[in-house]
Design a protein around this motif. Structure first.
Motif, short mmCIF file in Angstrom:
data_model
loop_
_atom_site.label_atom_id
_atom_site.label_comp_id
_atom_site.label_asym_id
_atom_site.label_seq_id
_atom_site.Cartn_x
_atom_site.Cartn_y
_atom_site.Cartn_z
N ARG A 1 -9.28 -22.47 -21.21
CA ARG A 1 -8.95 -21.22 -21.90
C ARG A 1 -7.46 -21.18 -22.31
O ARG A 1 -7.11 -20.72 -23.40
N GLU A 2 -6.59 -21.63 -21.43
CA GLU A 2 -5.13 -21.63 -21.74
C GLU A 2 -4.83 -22.53 -22.92
O GLU A 2 -4.08 -22.16 -23.84
N GLU A 3 -5.41 -23.71 -22.91
CA GLU A 3 -5.16 -24.64 -24.02
C GLU A 3 -5.77 -24.15 -25.32
O GLU A 3 -5.18 -24.30 -26.40
N LEU A 4 -6.96 -23.54 -25.25
CA LEU A 4 -7.56 -22.99 -26.47
C LEU A 4 -6.72 -21.86 -27.06
O LEU A 4 -6.62 -21.71 -28.28
N GLY A 5 -6.09 -21.06 -26.18
CA GLY A 5 -5.21 -20.00 -26.69
C GLY A 5 -4.01 -20.57 -27.42
O GLY A 5 -3.59 -20.07 -28.48
N ALA A 6 -3.42 -21.64 -26.84
CA ALA A 6 -2.27 -22.29 -27.50
C ALA A 6 -2.69 -22.91 -28.83
O ALA A 6 -1.97 -22.82 -29.84
N ALA B 1 -0.14 -30.47 -47.21
CA ALA B 1 -1.14 -31.45 -46.80
C ALA B 1 -1.02 -31.78 -45.32
O ALA B 1 -2.03 -31.93 -44.61
N LYS B 2 0.21 -31.90 -44.81
CA LYS B 2 0.42 -32.20 -43.39
C LYS B 2 -0.08 -31.05 -42.52
O LYS B 2 -0.71 -31.26 -41.47
N ALA B 3 0.21 -29.81 -42.95
CA ALA B 3 -0.26 -28.66 -42.18
C ALA B 3 -1.79 -28.62 -42.14
O ALA B 3 -2.40 -28.31 -41.10
N LYS B 4 -2.42 -28.98 -43.24
CA LYS B 4 -3.88 -29.01 -43.27
C LYS B 4 -4.43 -30.08 -42.33
O LYS B 4 -5.40 -29.86 -41.59
N ALA B 5 -3.76 -31.27 -42.36
CA ALA B 5 -4.22 -32.36 -41.48
C ALA B 5 -4.03 -31.99 -40.02
O ALA B 5 -4.92 -32.25 -39.17
N ASP B 6 -2.89 -31.38 -39.70
CA ASP B 6 -2.65 -30.96 -38.31
C ASP B 6 -3.68 -29.93 -37.86
O ASP B 6 -4.15 -29.94 -36.71
N ARG B 7 -4.06 -29.04 -38.75
CA ARG B 7 -5.04 -28.01 -38.38
C ARG B 7 -6.41 -28.65 -38.13
O ARG B 7 -7.14 -28.26 -37.20
N GLU B 8 -6.77 -29.61 -38.97
CA GLU B 8 -8.06 -30.29 -38.76
C GLU B 8 -8.08 -31.01 -37.41
O GLU B 8 -9.10 -31.03 -36.71
N ALA B 9 -6.91 -31.62 -37.05
CA ALA B 9 -6.84 -32.29 -35.75
C ALA B 9 -7.00 -31.28 -34.61
O ALA B 9 -7.68 -31.53 -33.60
N LEU B 10 -6.36 -30.11 -34.76
CA LEU B 10 -6.47 -29.06 -33.74
C LEU B 10 -7.90 -28.53 -33.65
O LEU B 10 -8.39 -28.17 -32.57
N GLU B 11 -8.57 -28.45 -34.80
CA GLU B 11 -9.97 -27.99 -34.78
C GLU B 11 -10.84 -28.97 -33.97
O GLU B 11 -11.76 -28.56 -33.22
N GLY B 12 -10.57 -30.26 -34.13
CA GLY B 12 -11.33 -31.25 -33.35
C GLY B 12 -11.07 -31.11 -31.86
O GLY B 12 -12.01 -31.16 -31.04
N ARG B 13 -9.80 -30.91 -31.50
CA ARG B 13 -9.48 -30.72 -30.09
C ARG B 13 -10.10 -29.44 -29.54
O ARG B 13 -10.59 -29.39 -28.40
N ALA B 14 -10.09 -28.38 -30.35
CA ALA B 14 -10.68 -27.11 -29.92
C ALA B 14 -12.18 -27.27 -29.68
O ALA B 14 -12.75 -26.69 -28.74
N SER B 15 -12.84 -28.09 -30.51
CA SER B 15 -14.27 -28.33 -30.31
C SER B 15 -14.53 -29.04 -28.98
O SER B 15 -15.46 -28.69 -28.24
N GLU B 16 -13.67 -30.01 -28.66
CA GLU B 16 -13.80 -30.72 -27.39
C GLU B 16 -13.60 -29.76 -26.20
O GLU B 16 -14.33 -29.82 -25.20
N LEU B 17 -12.59 -28.90 -26.33
CA LEU B 17 -12.31 -27.95 -25.24
C LEU B 17 -13.45 -26.96 -25.06
O LEU B 17 -13.77 -26.55 -23.92
N ASN B 18 -14.08 -26.58 -26.14
CA ASN B 18 -15.22 -25.66 -26.03
C ASN B 18 -16.38 -26.32 -25.26
O ASN B 18 -17.06 -25.69 -24.44
N ASP B 19 -16.58 -27.61 -25.54
CA ASP B 19 -17.64 -28.33 -24.81
C ASP B 19 -17.29 -28.39 -23.31
O ASP B 19 -18.16 -28.20 -22.44
N GLU B 20 -15.98 -28.68 -23.02
CA GLU B 20 -15.56 -28.75 -21.62
C GLU B 20 -15.69 -27.39 -20.95
O GLU B 20 -16.09 -27.30 -19.77
#
Length: 302
Positions: free
Chosen positions: A195-200, A159-178
């Motif tokens: 691009r560097e942060e999206l790769g990480a 469950a924690k891994a799933k929650a962490d992934r959802e949080a990363l998906e939200g951050r990735a969406s923000e980075l794509n907009d930027e």
């Protein structure tokens, strides 16, 4: 012919070995049977192995008792001789009586020790089985609880891994907009940073997916293990509980048999003496002699 002669000599040697004990008990009786035996087998009466046991020969009686009561307590032969001396106050106790007493006592002792040993072995095996069932039940209970705990921990990890992934998906969406905005404005530095942060983030999401997969697999496996351990634990508990009432009885019987084995010498001496000396006495004298024997045995044996 030589073979038959050898076998005949071996049989004669065995017979002489058995007769030697009889001679030990009958020498000194001055009866016709002894005289006939002495005439037929004079070597028996001159052998160094013969104990000449007369009616008043206490030392010879003790020697005979030591030769027949082997593997008994050290004080038992002298105690047997003393019982004969006590019996002589009530009956005409001959060496023949003494030999019969020792013979019967030795047989009774051997039979008692052998029988109690067999029963103790059987009871010990039964008690060991019961203890093993209790131990298995306790171990399976622990295994059930442990498997359930591990399954719960892995479920939480998934469950924690799933929650962490959802949080990363939200951050990735923000980075794509930027990144889109930086491409339109031509901001190279922002483009490189996004691009560097999206790769990480992508690498981290892959790691979380793998961790989530392993956690789910482990949780399912531990759930299965918990079910198996729980079923086995139920069977072990039922088996142990079914044996508990019998185990109490077995334990009491085990202690009783241990006491009987410890008292085997005492009981064998009383049994042998009763068979040899009490037959010609009335009830009152039998009880009196019996109590005299018990008193002497209590003094001689712990």
């Amino acid at each position: 012919d030589a073979s038959r002669t050898g076998k005949a000599a071996a049989r004669a040697a065995r017979v002489r070995g058995r007769l030697r004990v009889v001679v030990c008990a009958t020498v000194g009786d001055d009866n016709r049977a002894t005289a006939a035996l002495a005439a037929r087998e004079p070597a028996l009466f001159t052998s160094a192995c013969v104990v000449r046991c007369g009616s008043d020969d206490a030392a010879a009686r003790a020697d005979l008792a030591r030769s027949m009561l082997t593997e008994w307590p050290e004080d038992a032969p002298q105690l047997a001789a003393d019982l004969h001396t006590i019996s002589a106050k009530y009956v005409k106790a001959t060496p023949g009586h003494f030999h019969a007493f020792l013979r019967d006592a030795a047989r009774a002792h051997t039979a008692r020790v052998a029988e109690t040993g067999r029963r103790l072995d059987r009871l010990n095996s039964a008690l060991t089985c019961w203890r093993a069932a209790k131990t298995a039940a306790a171990q399976l209970k622990w295994a059930t609880a442990n498997a359930g705990q591990i399954a719960a921990q892995q479920k939480k990890a998934a469950a924690k891994a799933k929650a962490d992934r959802e949080a990363l998906e939200g951050r990735a969406s923000e980075l794509n907009d930027e990144l889109t905005a930086a491409l339109k404005s031509g901001d190279a530095a922002t483009q490189d940073s996004c691009r560097e942060e999206l790769g990480a983030i992508s690498q981290r999401m892959d790691d979380l997916d793998e961790a989530n997969r392993k956690a789910k697999e482990t949780s399912l496996a531990q759930g299965d293990a918990k079910g198996i351990a729980e079923r086995r634990s139920t069977v072990a508990v039922q088996f142990a509980e079914a044996l508990t009432a019998d185990a109490v009885r077995w334990a009491c019987e085990y202690e009783g048999l241990k006491a009987a084995r410890e008292n085997a010498c005492r009981d064998a001496l009383l049994a042998g003496a009763a068979g040899a000396y009490l037959g010609s006495l009335d009830l009152e004298k039998r009880l009196e002699l019996w109590e005299a024997w018990r008193k002497r045995i209590d003094e001689g044996l712990p």
